[in-house]
Design a protein around this motif. Structure first.
Motif, PDB file in Angstrom:
ATOM      1  N   LEU A  79      46.700  48.738  58.736  1.00 48.01           N
ATOM      2  CA  LEU A  79      47.877  48.521  57.890  1.00 48.01           C
ATOM      3  C   LEU A  79      47.968  47.058  57.442  1.00 48.01           C
ATOM      4  O   LEU A  79      48.243  46.775  56.278  1.00 48.01           O
ATOM      5  N   LEU A  80      47.714  46.136  58.365  1.00 51.46           N
ATOM      6  CA  LEU A  80      47.733  44.712  58.003  1.00 51.46           C
ATOM      7  C   LEU A  80      46.650  44.368  56.983  1.00 51.46           C
ATOM      8  O   LEU A  80      46.814  43.462  56.174  1.00 51.46           O
ATOM      9  N   MET A  81      45.551  45.093  57.021  1.00 52.94           N
ATOM     10  CA  MET A  81      44.447  44.830  56.099  1.00 52.94           C
ATOM     11  C   MET A  81      44.726  45.362  54.697  1.00 52.94           C
ATOM     12  O   MET A  81      44.081  44.936  53.741  1.00 52.94           O
ATOM     13  N   LEU A  82      45.672  46.255  54.555  1.00 56.07           N
ATOM     14  CA  LEU A  82      45.948  46.882  53.260  1.00 56.07           C
ATOM     15  C   LEU A  82      46.148  45.877  52.118  1.00 56.07           C
ATOM     16  O   LEU A  82      45.528  46.020  51.069  1.00 56.07           O
ATOM     17  N   PRO A  83      46.947  44.832  52.285  1.00 53.30           N
ATOM     18  CA  PRO A  83      47.127  43.902  51.163  1.00 53.30           C
ATOM     19  C   PRO A  83      46.046  42.821  51.056  1.00 53.30           C
ATOM     20  O   PRO A  83      46.058  42.036  50.099  1.00 53.30           O
ATOM     21  N   VAL A  84      45.119  42.752  51.978  1.00 52.46           N
ATOM     22  CA  VAL A  84      44.172  41.626  52.013  1.00 52.46           C
ATOM     23  C   VAL A  84      43.330  41.532  50.742  1.00 52.46           C
ATOM     24  O   VAL A  84      43.230  40.462  50.135  1.00 52.46           O
ATOM     25  N   PHE A  85      42.725  42.628  50.316  1.00 59.64           N
ATOM     26  CA  PHE A  85      41.877  42.569  49.115  1.00 59.64           C
ATOM     27  C   PHE A  85      42.716  42.315  47.856  1.00 59.64           C
ATOM     28  O   PHE A  85      42.272  41.620  46.951  1.00 59.64           O
ATOM     29  N   VAL A  86      43.916  42.863  47.828  1.00 57.34           N
ATOM     30  CA  VAL A  86      44.826  42.608  46.701  1.00 57.34           C
ATOM     31  C   VAL A  86      45.121  41.114  46.620  1.00 57.34           C
ATOM     32  O   VAL A  86      45.043  40.498  45.548  1.00 57.34           O
ATOM     33  N   LEU A  87      45.429  40.504  47.753  1.00 48.59           N
ATOM     34  CA  LEU A  87      45.743  39.076  47.775  1.00 48.59           C
ATOM     35  C   LEU A  87      44.529  38.225  47.424  1.00 48.59           C
ATOM     36  O   LEU A  87      44.652  37.215  46.719  1.00 48.59           O
ATOM     37  N   LEU A  88      43.355  38.618  47.905  1.00 51.02           N
ATOM     38  CA  LEU A  88      42.145  37.867  47.553  1.00 51.02           C
ATOM     39  C   LEU A  88      41.920  37.862  46.048  1.00 51.02           C
ATOM     40  O   LEU A  88      41.603  36.830  45.462  1.00 51.02           O
ATOM     41  N   LEU A  89      42.105  39.003  45.421  1.00 48.89           N
ATOM     42  CA  LEU A  89      41.943  39.075  43.969  1.00 48.89           C
ATOM     43  C   LEU A  89      43.060  38.329  43.249  1.00 48.89           C
ATOM     44  O   LEU A  89      42.816  37.660  42.241  1.00 48.89           O
ATOM     45  N   ALA A  90      44.273  38.414  43.775  1.00 50.17           N
ATOM     46  CA  ALA A  90      45.406  37.726  43.144  1.00 50.17           C
ATOM     47  C   ALA A  90      45.225  36.209  43.155  1.00 50.17           C
ATOM     48  O   ALA A  90      45.777  35.515  42.296  1.00 50.17           O
ATOM     49  N   ALA A  91      44.444  35.699  44.087  1.00 46.22           N
ATOM     50  CA  ALA A  91      44.183  34.256  44.113  1.00 46.22           C
ATOM     51  C   ALA A  91      43.447  33.804  42.852  1.00 46.22           C
ATOM     52  O   ALA A  91      43.591  32.662  42.420  1.00 46.22           O
ATOM     53  N   TYR A  92      42.659  34.703  42.269  1.00 43.74           N
ATOM     54  CA  TYR A  92      41.858  34.368  41.087  1.00 43.74           C
ATOM     55  C   TYR A  92      42.374  35.017  39.803  1.00 43.74           C
ATOM     56  O   TYR A  92      41.823  34.800  38.737  1.00 43.74           O
ATOM     57  N   LEU A  93      43.417  35.830  39.951  1.00 42.41           N
ATOM     58  CA  LEU A  93      44.031  36.505  38.805  1.00 42.41           C
ATOM     59  C   LEU A  93      45.507  36.112  38.768  1.00 42.41           C
ATOM     60  O   LEU A  93      46.368  36.837  39.256  1.00 42.41           O
ATOM     61  N   PRO A  94      45.821  34.953  38.192  1.00 43.26           N
ATOM     62  CA  PRO A  94      47.194  34.455  38.242  1.00 43.26           C
ATOM     63  C   PRO A  94      48.199  35.414  37.608  1.00 43.26           C
ATOM     64  O   PRO A  94      47.985  35.901  36.511  1.00 43.26           O
ATOM     65  N   GLY A  95      49.251  35.675  38.354  1.00 42.50           N
ATOM     66  CA  GLY A  95      50.319  36.558  37.891  1.00 42.50           C
ATOM     67  C   GLY A  95      51.507  36.415  38.817  1.00 42.50           C
ATOM     68  O   GLY A  95      51.658  35.412  39.518  1.00 42.50           O
ATOM     69  N   ARG A  96      52.338  37.444  38.845  1.00 47.49           N
ATOM     70  CA  ARG A  96      53.538  37.398  39.677  1.00 47.49           C
ATOM     71  C   ARG A  96      53.218  37.389  41.171  1.00 47.49           C
ATOM     72  O   ARG A  96      53.938  36.782  41.954  1.00 47.49           O
ATOM     73  N   ILE A  97      52.151  38.071  41.557  1.00 43.70           N
ATOM     74  CA  ILE A  97      51.787  38.081  42.982  1.00 43.70           C
ATOM     75  C   ILE A  97      51.452  36.665  43.438  1.00 43.70           C
ATOM     76  O   ILE A  97      51.970  36.185  44.446  1.00 43.70           O
ATOM     77  N   LYS A  98      50.601  36.001  42.676  1.00 40.11           N
ATOM     78  CA  LYS A  98      50.208  34.640  43.047  1.00 40.11           C
ATOM     79  C   LYS A  98      51.408  33.701  43.039  1.00 40.11           C
ATOM     80  O   LYS A  98      51.556  32.865  43.932  1.00 40.11           O
ATOM     81  N   ALA A  99      52.285  33.843  42.058  1.00 41.58           N
ATOM     82  CA  ALA A  99      53.471  32.988  41.979  1.00 41.58           C
ATOM     83  C   ALA A  99      54.387  33.216  43.178  1.00 41.58           C
ATOM     84  O   ALA A  99      54.939  32.264  43.744  1.00 41.58           O
ATOM     85  N   ALA A 100      54.551  34.461  43.589  1.00 43.97           N
ATOM     86  CA  ALA A 100      55.447  34.778  44.703  1.00 43.97           C
ATOM     87  C   ALA A 100      54.860  34.348  46.044  1.00 43.97           C
ATOM     88  O   ALA A 100      55.566  33.808  46.900  1.00 43.97           O
ATOM     89  N   VAL A 101      53.563  34.568  46.217  1.00 44.68           N
ATOM     90  CA  VAL A 101      52.922  34.284  47.504  1.00 44.68           C
ATOM     91  C   VAL A 101      52.516  32.809  47.611  1.00 44.68           C
ATOM     92  O   VAL A 101      52.419  32.276  48.709  1.00 44.68           O
TER      93      VAL A 101
END
Length: 189
Positions: A79-101
């Protein structure tokens, strides 16, 4: 175990230069040139990573068990791993996820390390995942006190978050079903 420790010291040491000596880092990059600095940084990082892989593989052959985690913690780890790949991609794809995190790669590293510490109880696991967790915490704290260099990545776009979520969840599904067993030799579930 010594190769694992040497690899962690080299890899995390190189990645800690901006934490402990940002002025020195900038001076070396100016003296050598940014590309030469990045080349040396990359070579040292790759050498450290190779030593980590070899050392961890060797340590798994003769594990020193510190604790035996309950089986239920494997599900918590998944369950903890579920957002990991999303967050890794969000680091290089600037958007609301990157801004919030703010620092999605570091959050991904912390979640990855914590999940693996919960599910594994060998000394090599503690060194590997505990080392990365400690580094990610230290790096996040230091980022509050230093100027951030821009991360290379895609330009900001309205579909970046959607791409990060869909591709990240697809990578998670691939990794949890076949990738982890293929790369690491262990089925996570």
């Amino acid at each position: 175990m010594s190769l694992l420790i040497l690899g962690l010291a080299l890899f995390l040491g190189v990645h800690s230069i901006s934490i402990i000596a940002p002025g020195w880092r900038d001076a070396q990059a100016a003296r050598l040139g940014e590309n030469a600095w990045k080349g040396i940084y990359t070579l040292l990082s790759l050498a450290g990573f190779a030593l980590i892989v070899i050392g961890y593989g060797q340590a798994r052959q003769a594990p020193l068990v510190l604790y035996v985690p309950p089986v239920a913690l494997r599900h918590v780890a998944a369950l903890l791993m579920l957002p990991v790949f999303v967050l890794l991609l969000a680091a290089y794809l600037p958007g609301r996820i990157k801004a919030a995190v703010k620092h999605p790669m570091l959050v991904a590293t912390k979640l990855w390390a914590t999940a693996h510490l919960l599910a594994n109880g060998n000394l090599a696991d503690l060194l590997l995942f505990g080392g990365f967790l400690a580094w990610a915490v230290a790096d996040r704290i230091s980022m509050k006190q230093r100027v951030q260099r821009p991360l290379p990545g895609a330009p900001a776009g309205r579909f970046n978050d959607l791409i990060a979520v869909l591709a990240g969840l697809a990578l998670y599904a691939l990794f949890i079903t076949v990738g982890h067993r293929w790369l690491i030799g262990v089925a996570p579930l």
